[in-house]
Design a protein around this motif. Structure first.
Motif, PDB file in Angstrom:
ATOM      1  N   ALA A   7       0.855  -1.196   0.000  1.00 26.29           N
ATOM      2  CA  ALA A   7       0.000   0.000   0.000  1.00 26.29           C
ATOM      3  C   ALA A   7       0.884   1.236   0.000  1.00 26.29           C
ATOM      4  CB  ALA A   7      -0.899   0.016   1.235  1.00 26.29           C
ATOM      5  N   VAL A   8       0.437   2.257  -0.732  1.00 25.28           N
ATOM      6  CA  VAL A   8       1.140   3.545  -0.681  1.00 25.28           C
ATOM      7  C   VAL A   8       0.154   4.629  -0.267  1.00 25.28           C
ATOM      8  CG1 VAL A   8       3.014   3.158  -2.318  1.00 25.28           C
ATOM      9  CG2 VAL A   8       0.778   3.868  -3.158  1.00 25.28           C
ATOM     10  N   ILE A   9       0.666   5.551   0.511  1.00 23.09           N
ATOM     11  CA  ILE A   9      -0.145   6.701   0.923  1.00 23.09           C
ATOM     12  C   ILE A   9       0.583   7.947   0.446  1.00 23.09           C
ATOM     13  CG2 ILE A   9      -1.102   7.966   2.868  1.00 23.09           C
ATOM     14  CD1 ILE A   9      -0.847   5.305   4.497  1.00 23.09           C
ATOM     15  N   PHE A  10      -0.086   8.699  -0.434  1.00 19.07           N
ATOM     16  CA  PHE A  10       0.478   9.974  -0.871  1.00 19.07           C
ATOM     17  C   PHE A  10      -0.253  11.079  -0.112  1.00 19.07           C
ATOM     18  CE2 PHE A  10       1.151   7.253  -4.674  1.00 19.07           C
ATOM     19  CZ  PHE A  10       2.536   7.253  -4.644  1.00 19.07           C
ATOM     20  N   ASP A  11       0.383  11.511   0.955  1.00 16.77           N
ATOM     21  CA  ASP A  11      -0.232  12.556   1.774  1.00 16.77           C
ATOM     22  C   ASP A  11       0.028  13.905   1.110  1.00 16.77           C
ATOM     23  OD1 ASP A  11      -1.675  13.389   3.899  1.00 16.77           O
ATOM     24  OD2 ASP A  11      -0.320  12.584   5.432  1.00 16.77           O
ATOM     25  N   GLU A  12      -0.862  14.851   1.356  1.00 18.86           N
ATOM     26  CA  GLU A  12      -0.721  16.218   0.818  1.00 18.86           C
ATOM     27  C   GLU A  12      -0.539  16.202  -0.700  1.00 18.86           C
ATOM     28  OE1 GLU A  12      -1.371  18.369   2.902  1.00 18.86           O
ATOM     29  OE2 GLU A  12      -0.603  17.815   4.872  1.00 18.86           O
ATOM     30  N   ILE A  13      -1.316  15.381  -1.371  1.00 20.35           N
ATOM     31  CA  ILE A  13      -1.121  15.238  -2.824  1.00 20.35           C
ATOM     32  C   ILE A  13      -1.442  16.534  -3.573  1.00 20.35           C
ATOM     33  CG2 ILE A  13      -3.437  14.333  -3.355  1.00 20.35           C
ATOM     34  CD1 ILE A  13      -2.005  12.401  -5.330  1.00 20.35           C
ATOM     35  N   SER A  14      -2.270  17.365  -2.962  1.00 22.70           N
ATOM     36  CA  SER A  14      -2.640  18.620  -3.626  1.00 22.70           C
ATOM     37  C   SER A  14      -1.536  19.672  -3.507  1.00 22.70           C
ATOM     38  CB  SER A  14      -3.928  19.166  -3.012  1.00 22.70           C
ATOM     39  OG  SER A  14      -3.760  19.345  -1.628  1.00 22.70           O
ATOM     40  N   ARG A  15      -0.525  19.384  -2.686  1.00 18.10           N
ATOM     41  CA  ARG A  15       0.591  20.331  -2.551  1.00 18.10           C
ATOM     42  C   ARG A  15       1.817  19.847  -3.326  1.00 18.10           C
ATOM     43  NH1 ARG A  15      -0.531  23.583   2.069  1.00 18.10           N
ATOM     44  NH2 ARG A  15      -2.346  22.757   3.159  1.00 18.10           N
ATOM     45  N   CYS A  16       1.602  18.851  -4.120  1.00 19.62           N
ATOM     46  CA  CYS A  16       2.680  18.195  -4.854  1.00 19.62           C
ATOM     47  C   CYS A  16       3.042  19.002  -6.102  1.00 19.62           C
ATOM     48  CB  CYS A  16       2.138  16.825  -5.241  1.00 19.62           C
ATOM     49  SG  CYS A  16       3.242  15.773  -6.046  1.00 19.62           S
ATOM     50  N   ARG A  17       4.320  18.997  -6.473  1.00 17.62           N
ATOM     51  CA  ARG A  17       4.722  19.688  -7.705  1.00 17.62           C
ATOM     52  C   ARG A  17       4.081  18.993  -8.903  1.00 17.62           C
ATOM     53  NH1 ARG A  17      10.201  18.798  -6.137  1.00 17.62           N
ATOM     54  NH2 ARG A  17      10.466  17.719  -8.112  1.00 17.62           N
ATOM     55  N   PRO A  18       3.744  19.760  -9.938  1.00 16.49           N
ATOM     56  CA  PRO A  18       3.075  19.138 -11.094  1.00 16.49           C
ATOM     57  C   PRO A  18       3.884  18.009 -11.722  1.00 16.49           C
ATOM     58  CG  PRO A  18       2.894  21.519 -11.211  1.00 16.49           C
ATOM     59  CD  PRO A  18       3.791  21.227 -10.063  1.00 16.49           C
ATOM     60  N   ASP A  19       5.221  18.154 -11.781  1.00 21.87           N
ATOM     61  CA  ASP A  19       6.018  17.094 -12.424  1.00 21.87           C
ATOM     62  C   ASP A  19       5.968  15.803 -11.597  1.00 21.87           C
ATOM     63  OD1 ASP A  19       7.575  18.640 -10.520  1.00 21.87           O
ATOM     64  OD2 ASP A  19       9.261  17.354 -11.057  1.00 21.87           O
ATOM     65  N   ILE A  20       5.907  15.954 -10.281  1.00 15.35           N
ATOM     66  CA  ILE A  20       5.802  14.760  -9.432  1.00 15.35           C
ATOM     67  C   ILE A  20       4.391  14.165  -9.556  1.00 15.35           C
ATOM     68  CG2 ILE A  20       5.855  13.909  -7.051  1.00 15.35           C
ATOM     69  CD1 ILE A  20       8.602  14.494  -8.117  1.00 15.35           C
ATOM     70  N   GLN A  21       3.413  15.063  -9.619  1.00  9.80           N
ATOM     71  CA  GLN A  21       2.026  14.577  -9.799  1.00  9.80           C
ATOM     72  C   GLN A  21       1.932  13.704 -11.045  1.00  9.80           C
ATOM     73  OE1 GLN A  21      -1.388  17.233 -10.031  1.00  9.80           O
ATOM     74  NE2 GLN A  21      -1.147  17.777  -7.877  1.00  9.80           N
ATOM     75  N   ASN A  22       2.597  14.152 -12.103  1.00  9.97           N
ATOM     76  CA  ASN A  22       2.566  13.376 -13.350  1.00  9.97           C
ATOM     77  C   ASN A  22       3.180  11.997 -13.158  1.00  9.97           C
ATOM     78  OD1 ASN A  22       1.340  15.439 -14.688  1.00  9.97           O
ATOM     79  ND2 ASN A  22       3.232  16.313 -15.515  1.00  9.97           N
ATOM     80  N   LYS A  23       4.204  11.932 -12.290  1.00  9.98           N
ATOM     81  CA  LYS A  23       4.858  10.639 -12.070  1.00  9.98           C
ATOM     82  C   LYS A  23       4.033   9.747 -11.136  1.00  9.98           C
ATOM     83  CE  LYS A  23       9.419  12.250 -13.281  1.00  9.98           C
ATOM     84  NZ  LYS A  23      10.577  13.010 -12.872  1.00  9.98           N
ATOM     85  N   LEU A  24       3.214  10.363 -10.322  1.00  7.13           N
ATOM     86  CA  LEU A  24       2.337   9.567  -9.450  1.00  7.13           C
ATOM     87  C   LEU A  24       1.163   8.974 -10.227  1.00  7.13           C
ATOM     88  CD1 LEU A  24       2.086  11.795  -6.229  1.00  7.13           C
ATOM     89  CD2 LEU A  24       3.716   9.977  -6.755  1.00  7.13           C
TER      90      LEU A  24
END
Lengths: 172, 475
Positions: free
Chosen positions: B109-126
């Motif tokens: 399981a993975v938990i991506f906390d604070e996903i809305s504060r993530c940089r766009p380039d990282i968001q794309n990789k998630l």
């Protein structure tokens, strides 16, 4: 259509205007009044009615009549079982007559004018209209209200052009 | 309608404490069913809530209770190397990653906390991790649960939002099957508030772990035994609720339609496993609420429209596919609904009245008047119930007959300016054209009823009438 601007008016009061509308054919105007007062009016002539107005009128003396009296005036004998509640028998007759009228299933109720032609002069036809009307609309399928039926001397409906061709010739 | 073809017992119904409370999470009973459904289906889950609403605690407790090897990443601080480890060229020329205890490899399981504060380039990789359990094109075998959490996103209209919590990209938001709002302090009962205040950090007992596994297993069994009458009914619900939400301005993608269908089935199964006494409509509404990506995008979901769409759609479950009411309710525009309803002459009076009244209310001035003319010209007004027909009749009278009113206006008044505009518009009409009288009367009537406040209103109503009238007559 015309605009009139007054030459003289009270400079201390903002100018006021008369706006009138009498239908597309008759024109629509804005008039500015010299004395600074005025009103807006819309008038619409019968010529611009969209559809055919028809009038239904109760015979004189029918206002406020009870169902049993109405049935008597219509020369209809009370059915067995209707002695207690003659309004049921009258309602059945009204519904039957309403089905016979070559009108659309619903029509707008408009202000009555003596010039509107009467196409069905029999009292039952009038009751079929007055008992199934609200202030603004007549509905064939509406449950008749016998009390409402004898509250108005006459009533006019506006029949849309598409249905007007099915109307009989005016009798008066 | 047969709802669930369940042959399982009722042990969950006898339990007073929900599965979340049993693992130390208090006051979250309202979201138990969608969370359980997310666990059973393994669908991506996004929690949205204010700070301190136990989003992270919830996810870590659940992961612990299930004995999962999980990774908890703070997406706002995340670098891609943290996820995959250090890249090294392998002997055969392929790229390999040096695994670290924090890297994603091997996680259940993975938990991506604070996903809305993530940089766009990282968001794309998630994105591929959440969507297809892949990173850099490599499958993450063993990764079952993808969870994320965020604060409510900031919007232009909301001054109370979290600065830095950005609305999620629509495509990313749409990858989360479940988007669940966390209950706030105000939603807790007084007893729950006290319990939260006095809460102590405790490990999860084996009996509670067993219970969680049992309730998951029970939900899986129920989900696998849903009968086709029920699933077909839910499919019809989804079809209609999507159309109705679109009419209310809430557009959902075809993917979301599939997700919504699966979610509703799973939430119903989960709900039955937790408390079999909850009704279909209530559970389905919970599932719908937990399946709308708009919340993650900072788009407000009007409660009245949501409830109205749900209520209408839930009624449709009993309609046959050939029922004209289904086609009418699925129509995208109110005008189209009126046209279909007028044609569907066998539609019961109550349904015809309801559909027509709703559609008329949604039409703008001008279009509404043209539609009312259509009702009278087709005779369909006679199929309305008296109250709605009377309202239509009042409008129609103002269009087909004279309007009389009297009013004093100043020359600088907006009504004077608006009337001047109307006069200009009416002067363009040809008095020899019968329909032009209707258009003129409609505009004058709207002005008389003070429903045209500006010259632009007048122009809009004028053009809307002509367009709608043409459209209805052509049909």
């Amino acid at each position: 259509m015309s605009d009139h601007t007054s030459l003289l008016h009270n400079m201390s009061a903002p100018p006021k205007s008369v706006v009138s509308y009498e239908g597309l054919s008759s024109g629509f105007t804005i008039k500015k009044l010299p004395d600074g007062s005025g009103h807006v009016t819309n008038h619409h002539s019968d010529a611009s009615l969209f559809g055919t107005p028809i009038r239904f009128s109760l015979p004189v003396g029918w206002i406020g009549l009870k169902p049993i009296k109405i049935l008597a005036l219509l020369n209809i004998d009370l059915d067995e079982g209707s002695y207690d509640d003659p309004s049921k028998q009258l309602a059945t007759l009204i519904n039957k007559r309403a089905e016979e009228l070559s009108l659309p299933e619903g029509c707008a109720v408009i202000a009555t004018e003596p010039s509107h032609p009467i196409l069905w002069s029999d009292p039952l036809a009038t009751l079929a209209i007055t008992s199934k009307c609200t202030d603004t609309v007549w509905l064939r399928s509406k449950t008749p209200s016998i009390i409402a039926a004898v509250q108005r001397e006459s009533i006019s409906l506006l029949v849309p052009p598409r249905f007007a061709i099915k109307l009989p010739e005016a009798k008066c | 309608m047969a709802r669930i073809n369940s042959k399982t017992g009722d042990f969950a119904a006898n339990s007073n404490r929900g599965w979340l409370e049993r693992i130390g999470l208090i006051g979250l009973s309202s979201i138990e069913a969608p969370l359980l459904a997310a666990l059973v289906t393994g669908s991506p889950l996004l929690l949205i809530g204010a700070h301190g609403t136990a989003k992270s605690l919830l996810l870590t407790r659940v992961a612990s209770a299930l004995g999962l090897e999980f990774r908890h990443y703070n997406a706002s601080l995340l670098n891609f190397d943290d996820l995959v480890g250090f890249p090294l060229p392998g002997k055969d020329g392929t790229l390999q990653y040096v695994r670290t205890p924090a890297s994603i490899w091997g996680a259940g399981a993975v938990i991506f906390d604070e996903i809305s504060r993530c940089r766009p380039d990282i968001q794309n990789k998630l994105f591929p991790i959440i969507h297809e359990r892949k990173v850099q094109g490599i499958s993450l075998d063993g990764l079952r649960y993808r969870w994320a959490a965020m604060n409510p996103p900031t919007t232009d209209d909301d001054d109370n939002g979290y600065s830095g919590s950005e609305p999620l990209d629509a495509a990313l938001a749409d990858r989360f099957a479940f988007i669940v709002d966390m209950p706030t302090w105000a939603h807790f009962t007084l007893a729950q508030q006290l319990a939260v205040i006095q809460t102590e950090e405790k490990s999860i007992s084996q009996s509670e772990v067993r219970y969680l596994h049992e309730v998951i297993s029970r939900t899986e069994k129920i989900l696998s035994r849903l009968d086709t009458t029920f699933t077909n009914g839910i499919a019809q619900y989804v079809q209609l609720v999507i159309a109705l939400l679109a009419q209310a301005g809430l557009l959902l993608s075809p993917r979301r339609a599939t997700l919504l269908y699966r979610n509703i089935l799973a939430v119903n199964a989960a709900s039955l496993a937790i408390n079999p006494n909850v009704g279909l409509s209530d559970v389905t509404l919970v599932a719908l609420r937990s399946s709308l990506p708009q919340r993650a995008q900072g788009i407000e979901i009007p409660e009245v429209k949501l409830l109205s769409a749900h209520k209408e759609a839930i009624r449709s479950i009993h309609l046959s596919l050939k029922d004209p009411l289904r086609a009418i309710l699925c129509a995208s525009s109110p005008l189209e609904r009126i046209q279909l309803a007028v044609k569907a002459t066998k539609l019961p009076k109550s349904e015809f009245s309801r559909v027509t009244a709703d559609a008329l209310a949604q039409l703008p001035h001008g279009s509404r008047e043209a539609a009312i003319v259509h009702l009278f010209e087709t005779g369909a007004v006679g199929r309305l119930n008296a109250a709605i027909a009377a309202q239509a009749g009042e409008s129609y009278r103002g269009i087909a007959t004279p309007v009389n009113f009297s009013e004093t206006v100043h020359s600088r008044d907006s009504r004077y300016i608006t009337w001047s505009r109307i006069k200009d518009l009416l002067s363009k009409l040809n008095p020899n054209e019968p329909r032009a009288h209707l258009q003129a009367n409609a505009l004058a009537s709207l002005f008389a009823k003070k429903q045209l406040a500006t010259p632009q209103d007048a122009l809009n109503a004028f053009t809307a009438f002509a367009r709608t009238d043409d459209q209805l007559r052509a049909a």
